[in-house]
Design an enzyme around this catalytic site. Structure first.
Site, PDB file in Angstrom:
ATOM      1  N   GLY A 125      26.996  35.540  34.583  1.00  0.00           N
ATOM      2  CA  GLY A 125      28.316  35.629  33.947  1.00  0.00           C
ATOM      3  C   GLY A 125      29.226  34.464  34.295  1.00  0.00           C
ATOM      4  N   ARG A 126      29.307  34.135  35.594  1.00  0.00           N
ATOM      5  CA  ARG A 126      30.270  33.106  36.005  1.00  0.00           C
ATOM      6  C   ARG A 126      29.809  31.688  35.689  1.00  0.00           C
ATOM      7  NH1 ARG A 126      28.025  35.931  39.838  1.00  0.00           N
ATOM      8  NH2 ARG A 126      26.831  35.019  41.546  1.00  0.00           N
TER       9      ARG A 126
ATOM     10  N   LYS B 274      31.860  48.705  39.740  1.00  0.00           N
ATOM     11  CA  LYS B 274      31.565  49.331  38.450  1.00  0.00           C
ATOM     12  C   LYS B 274      31.120  50.783  38.666  1.00  0.00           C
ATOM     13  CE  LYS B 274      30.442  44.998  36.022  1.00  0.00           C
ATOM     14  NZ  LYS B 274      29.570  44.217  35.165  1.00  0.00           N
TER      15      LYS B 274
ATOM     16  N   LYS C 152      27.923  40.530  28.677  1.00  0.00           N
ATOM     17  CA  LYS C 152      26.480  40.323  28.828  1.00  0.00           C
ATOM     18  C   LYS C 152      25.756  41.674  28.768  1.00  0.00           C
ATOM     19  CE  LYS C 152      23.231  38.393  32.158  1.00  0.00           C
ATOM     20  NZ  LYS C 152      23.094  37.592  33.370  1.00  0.00           N
TER      21      LYS C 152
ATOM     22  N   GLU D  55      35.775  48.146  31.529  1.00  0.00           N
ATOM     23  CA  GLU D  55      37.001  47.474  31.097  1.00  0.00           C
ATOM     24  C   GLU D  55      36.850  46.957  29.670  1.00  0.00           C
ATOM     25  OE1 GLU D  55      35.352  47.070  33.850  1.00  0.00           O
ATOM     26  OE2 GLU D  55      36.638  46.580  35.557  1.00  0.00           O
TER      27      GLU D  55
ATOM     28  N   HIS E 280      56.089  23.320  45.798  1.00  0.00           N
ATOM     29  CA  HIS E 280      57.360  24.038  45.979  1.00  0.00           C
ATOM     30  C   HIS E 280      57.121  25.472  46.423  1.00  0.00           C
ATOM     31  CE1 HIS E 280      59.852  20.756  44.421  1.00  0.00           C
ATOM     32  NE2 HIS E 280      58.755  20.477  43.715  1.00  0.00           N
TER      33      HIS E 280
ATOM     34  N   GLU F 169      32.383  34.544  44.198  1.00  0.00           N
ATOM     35  CA  GLU F 169      31.377  35.518  43.786  1.00  0.00           C
ATOM     36  C   GLU F 169      29.974  34.964  44.072  1.00  0.00           C
ATOM     37  OE1 GLU F 169      32.591  38.129  40.345  1.00  0.00           O
ATOM     38  OE2 GLU F 169      30.693  37.397  39.584  1.00  0.00           O
TER      39      GLU F 169
HETATM   40  C1  G6Q Z   1      29.718  37.172  36.917  1.00  0.00           C
HETATM   41  C2  G6Q Z   1      29.669  38.595  37.171  1.00  0.00           C
HETATM   42  C3  G6Q Z   1      30.793  39.385  36.559  1.00  0.00           C
HETATM   43  C4  G6Q Z   1      30.584  39.686  35.086  1.00  0.00           C
HETATM   44  C5  G6Q Z   1      31.596  40.738  34.646  1.00  0.00           C
HETATM   45  C6  G6Q Z   1      31.453  41.102  33.190  1.00  0.00           C
HETATM   46  O1  G6Q Z   1      28.900  36.390  37.287  1.00  0.00           O
HETATM   47  O2  G6Q Z   1      28.432  39.097  36.836  1.00  0.00           O
HETATM   48  O3  G6Q Z   1      32.034  38.756  36.735  1.00  0.00           O
HETATM   49  O4  G6Q Z   1      30.695  38.540  34.318  1.00  0.00           O
HETATM   50  O5  G6Q Z   1      31.448  41.880  35.441  1.00  0.00           O
HETATM   51  O6  G6Q Z   1      30.179  41.583  32.917  1.00  0.00           O
HETATM   52  P1  G6Q Z   1      29.682  41.728  31.445  1.00  0.00           P
HETATM   53  O7  G6Q Z   1      29.673  40.405  30.797  1.00  0.00           O
HETATM   54  O8  G6Q Z   1      28.323  42.346  31.532  1.00  0.00           O
HETATM   55  O9  G6Q Z   1      30.664  42.661  30.757  1.00  0.00           O
END
Ligand code: G6Q
Length: 550
Positions: free
Chosen positions: A268-269, A513, A208, A214, A385, A354
């Site tokens: 994001g989530r 971050k 996003k 990463e 198990h 989150e």
């Molecule tokens: C989700 C969070 C987080 C995010 C990641 C990746 O709701 O905001 O998990 O999705 O940190 O972020 P980017 O999509 O900006 O790389």
């Protein structure tokens, strides 16, 4: 809005008193009422879902109190505000509109006075065209070969949702192979790339913000891997980006025609319904993705319109609230009896923890009650198990959700009946347990003699009275998967409203971050650092030993 404490609500007081009463009863007592299942279950034949919540520690009165609590928290009013594009994510001043991404009725949804549906539909169309081209082979790699493998590079919300759905819908996949790389540990990308050929691989860079360390690190490694073999001109046919930050993607060097946009109003989530779902579309085809959206849209309407007493996400939320805030349950287990759903607990871990792992309420005060529980779990029988022992006989109180399917996707022998026999047996055992008397009878029937029976009996007693929800779905399809995910999304929303927290920001993620970026230069050159003695010494050991052949 003035200062407000949920513990001063009259329902809180009644619920506390009810907890002290219900403690004296066992689910065995509550099930003496023969109508219990019909009172505490919902069957929806439109989507083939049975939701049985009768094995919860509730009575008619307690259920009514819990529902009253949700009503008094104005859940429905908040839901309407969310669906209509109000900026309910108050710390980031953003609307929360994953529901608009699957708004199959296509009614206008406004953000800052602008209807966002035309833009959502145009990205969906672009996803359809692209996936058709890719799957048919019209879209080719730079050397003219068909793309056979896709690698989604993203992390958190840009990884967990599409990865879970691709795994869940693997049975329906008739497109290219899809891999996911999320970890900045080079092992992740190394293990994926070693089996692939640059000529037939397409990278989907999902971010996003397009600044996440990463993802950008993995994307740069992927770009080198492609350009070393195929030259710079290959980027245009081997990279696409899913983002809300177009400028950053262009700086990275991805072709502007290869950008699939999403927006600030998608967290994001909650983003798998957006362009972030492109890997899903490539794997199962656009029509199946639309079915997934349809399922979620169905639940959106159910959530908005069904009375609280018949509203599945509301009921799941109030039950979780009951155990979290009155029984002191700090965790909640998710057990899908489906190998296809083996990533579902991990996915829910992010979406729930989150969202509701917060301490500050809408007034900016620290709450004095528990908020989101620890979510964990594993696919069905595998859990039995390993950790189910603790749920049955340990000292912790752990409510669980059992998710199962009436029909398997591929019928092989009697696997499915055996799987589902376990599904039904577990919730029965958790609810009713085994009394000492039953244990003694069983041991006698096994031919054991009395000193041995005496010795074993107390170890073999199952106290029971462990609450579970059973979600029984006719079949795992894209539509029912959409239904299931949306049920949990709205459950999380309702709990956030009841706890008066912001379920849609994630300052804890942002901190990680920032902190890693402070330490990174200290690992690259031996600069003196100002950390505490523990961190300082650990960094020192790392720096002195790295690059040594140990
Ligand atoms: C989700 C969070 C987080 C995010 C990641 C990746 O709701 O905001 O998990 O999705 O940190 O972020 P980017 O999509 O900006 O790389």
């Amino acid at each position: 809005m003035g200062k407000f404490d949920i513990k001063s609500m009259p329902q809180w007081d009644y619920l506390e008193k009810s907890y002290n009463q219900i403690k004296k009863f066992h689910l065995r007592d509550l099930f003496k009422d023969e109508n219990r299942f019909s009172e505490f279950s919902i069957q929806d034949d439109n989507i083939g879902v049975t939701f049985d919540y009768s094995k919860n520690i509730i009575t008619t009165d307690i259920f009514k109190l819990l529902i009253d609590f949700a009503k008094a928290s104005n859940v429905n009013e908040y839901a309407k505000r969310m669906f209509s594009g109000e900026k309910i994510n108050w710390t980031e001043k953003r609307a929360v509109l994953h529901t608009a991404l699957r708004n199959r009725s296509n009614t206008p949804v406004y953000v800052d006075g602008k209807d966002i549906m035309p833009e959502i539909n145009s990205v969906l169309l672009k996803m359809e065209t692209f996936s058709n081209d890719l799957r048919s082979g019209r879209w080719k790699g730079v050397t003219g070969k068909k793309i056979t493998d896709i690698v989604n590079i993203g992390v958190g919300g840009s990884d967990l949702g599409p990865k879970m759905v691709c795994e869940a819908l693997k049975y329906y996949s008739d497109g290219p192979n899809v891999y996911f790389v999320s970890n900045i540990d080079s092992a992740d990308i190394y293990e994926v790339l070693k089996r692939l050929s640059p000529e037939t691989t397409l990278f989907i860079i999902a971010s996003k913000t397009f600044t996440t360390l990463e993802t950008i690190t993995n994307a740069l490694t992927a770009r080198n891997w492609i350009t070393e073999k195929l030259g710079d001109k290959a980027i245009a046919s081997h990279f696409v980006a899913l983002t809300a930050s177009i400028k950053k993607v262009l700086e990275f060097g991805i072709d502007k025609n290869n950008i699939f946009k999403f927006w600030d109003f998608v967290s994001g989530r909650y983003s798998l319904w957006s362009a972030i779902g492109l890997s899903i579309v490539c794997s199962v085809g656009f029509d199946k993705f639309v079915e997934l959206l349809d399922g979620a849209h169905y639940i959106d309407q159910h959530f908005l319109n069904a009375p609280y007493e018949r509203n599945i996400p509301v009921i799941m939320a109030v039950l979780g609230f009951w155990y979290n805030n009155f029984f002191g349950a700090s965790t909640h287990a998710i057990l899908p009896y489906s190998q296809y759903l083996n990533r579902f607990p991990a996915y829910l871990q992010q979406s729930d923890m989150e969202s509701n792992g917060k301490t500050i309420n809408i007034e900016g005060d620290r709450v004095d009650y528990d908020t989101g529980p620890v979510i964990w779990g594993e696919s069905g029988v595998n859990g039995q198990h390993s950790f189910c022992q603790l749920i049955h006989q340990g000292t912790k109180f752990i409510p669980c959700d059992f998710i199962g399917f009436v029909n398997p996707l591929e019928k092989i022998g009697d696997h499915h009946e055996k799987l589902m026999a376990n599904y039904f047996a577990q919730t029965e055992a958790l609810a009713f347990g085994l009394t000492k008397k039953q244990v003694i009878n069983n041991l006698m029937a096994m031919g054991l003699s009395f000193p041995d029976i005496e010795f074993l009996a107390s170890h073999s007693v199952f106290e029971g009275n462990k609450p579970t929800n059973s979600i029984l779905i006719d079949k795992l399809t894209p539509k029912t998967l959409g239904v299931l995910i949306a049920i949990y999304e709205h459950k999380i929303f309702v709990q956030g409203v009841m706890w008066r927290i912001n379920s849609f920001d994630q300052w804890g993620v942002e901190l990680g971050k920032v902190l890693a970026n402070v330490i990174l230069p200290e690992l690259k050159s031996h600069v003196d650092n100002k950390h505490d003695s523990s961190t300082k010494n650990l960094i020192g050991i790392f720096n002195s030993k790295k690059n040594r052949d140990l």
